[in-house]
Design an enzyme around this catalytic site. Structure first.
Site, PDB file in Angstrom:
ATOM      1  N   TYR A 198      49.525  41.852  47.760  1.00  0.00           N
ATOM      2  CA  TYR A 198      47.573  42.548  47.635  1.00  0.00           C
ATOM      3  C   TYR A 198      47.996  43.057  46.027  1.00  0.00           C
ATOM      4  O   TYR A 198      47.760  43.600  45.066  1.00  0.00           O
ATOM      5  CB  TYR A 198      46.866  43.662  48.486  1.00  0.00           C
ATOM      6  CG  TYR A 198      45.639  43.032  47.826  1.00  0.00           C
ATOM      7  CD1 TYR A 198      45.057  41.982  47.470  1.00  0.00           C
ATOM      8  CD2 TYR A 198      44.991  44.504  47.903  1.00  0.00           C
ATOM      9  CE1 TYR A 198      43.624  42.057  47.083  1.00  0.00           C
ATOM     10  CE2 TYR A 198      43.059  44.985  47.122  1.00  0.00           C
ATOM     11  CZ  TYR A 198      42.798  43.504  47.012  1.00  0.00           C
ATOM     12  OH  TYR A 198      41.862  43.440  46.210  1.00  0.00           O
ATOM     13  N   SER A 257      42.434  45.040  41.249  1.00  0.00           N
ATOM     14  CA  SER A 257      41.866  46.248  41.860  1.00  0.00           C
ATOM     15  C   SER A 257      41.854  47.563  41.923  1.00  0.00           C
ATOM     16  O   SER A 257      43.074  48.114  41.446  1.00  0.00           O
ATOM     17  CB  SER A 257      42.297  45.307  43.461  1.00  0.00           C
ATOM     18  OG  SER A 257      42.201  46.536  44.594  1.00  0.00           O
TER      19      SER A 257
END
Length: 258
Positions: free
Chosen positions: A162, A145
């Site tokens: 995350y 990401s």
């Protein structure tokens, strides 16, 4: 003109293939000539993607797999190999984004992020890399990401586990790339920004405030559209990128530039 993204005769394994980026990529692989093994936990959704692939004339199998469970991954890869005989491409796409900062999230949610986002790549690779080494060929693409390298102060997007787990994906990608290049295996990562998926549709895309802020900050002025990751995924999965190793390609409309 030569088709630089030709995958004729290749077999691709896609985790998290039941929807979103994984489903789009699986269909893109098929359109490029590959047969595809679809791995995820929801068989009904996998069968929908399987039908779409078969409509292109390519072969596909739907395999129920929990990437956090070693026996599940082992059994899934055995099924793929017994069906197709070989694996050329592994797209590690399964992932999760748990909301919360370190001051508010539970240990369970923290562990869940690392189990799916990092351990999942470890386990799938564990049962694919030996096969690739034996054949002297393989393409591994890890979906990380942009948030592996860029954080966001907007409350809607606070996901510290995350950030941390996707950063770990980059470290794992580089380590694998350096170790397995001599075996004819390339390992690279992709860093998407905001794309609509099941993971984001119920949170980020329902927040007009967040979307307005995102669009204002992003040079492209919008989130990514369906299919806009496919070119990068195909590039890193085909022989055109045979000398690309251990790289992280950000696909974010320029958001990491500002």
């Amino acid at each position: 003109m030569e088709n630089l993204f030709d995958l004729t005769g290749k077999v691709a394994v896609v985790t998290g293939a039941s929807s979103g980026i994984g489903a789009d990529a699986a269909l893109a692989y098929a359109k490029a000539g590959a047969d595809v093994a679809l791995l995820a936990r929801r068989l009904e959704k996998l069968n929908e993607v399987k039908a779409a692939i078969e409509s292109t004339g390519r072969k596909a199998i739907a395999v129920v797999c929990d990437v956090t469970k070693e026996e599940s991954v082992k059994a899934a890869m055995e099924t793929v190999l017994s069906t197709f005989g070989h694996i050329d491409i592994l797209l590690n796409n399964a992932g999760i984004a748990v909301r919360g900062g370190v001051d508010s999230m539970s240990e369970e949610d923290w562990n869940k992020s690392f189990d799916i986002n990092v351990k999942g790549i470890f386990l799938t690779s564990k049962y694919v890399v030996p096969h690739m080494k034996e054949r002297g060929y393989g393409k591994i693409v890890n979906i990380a990401s942009v948030n592996a390298v860029v954080a966001d102060k907007h409350d809607t997007f606070i996901r510290h586990s995350y950030n941390a787990s996707k950063s770990a994906v980059l470290g794992l990608t580089k380590g694998m790339a350096a170790s397995y290049a001599k075996h004819g295996i390339t390992v690279n990562a992709i860093g998407p920004a905001l794309f609509e998926s099941e993971m984001t549709a119920e949170t980020l895309f329902k927040s007009e405030q967040f979307l307005n802020a995102y669009n204002a900050a992003n040079p492209a002025g919008r989130p990514g559209n369906k299919g806009e990751l496919n070119g990068t995924i195909l590039y890193l999965s085909c022989d055109t990128s045979s000398y690309v190793q251990g790289q992280f390609i950000i696909v974010d409309g320029g958001g990491a530039l500002v």
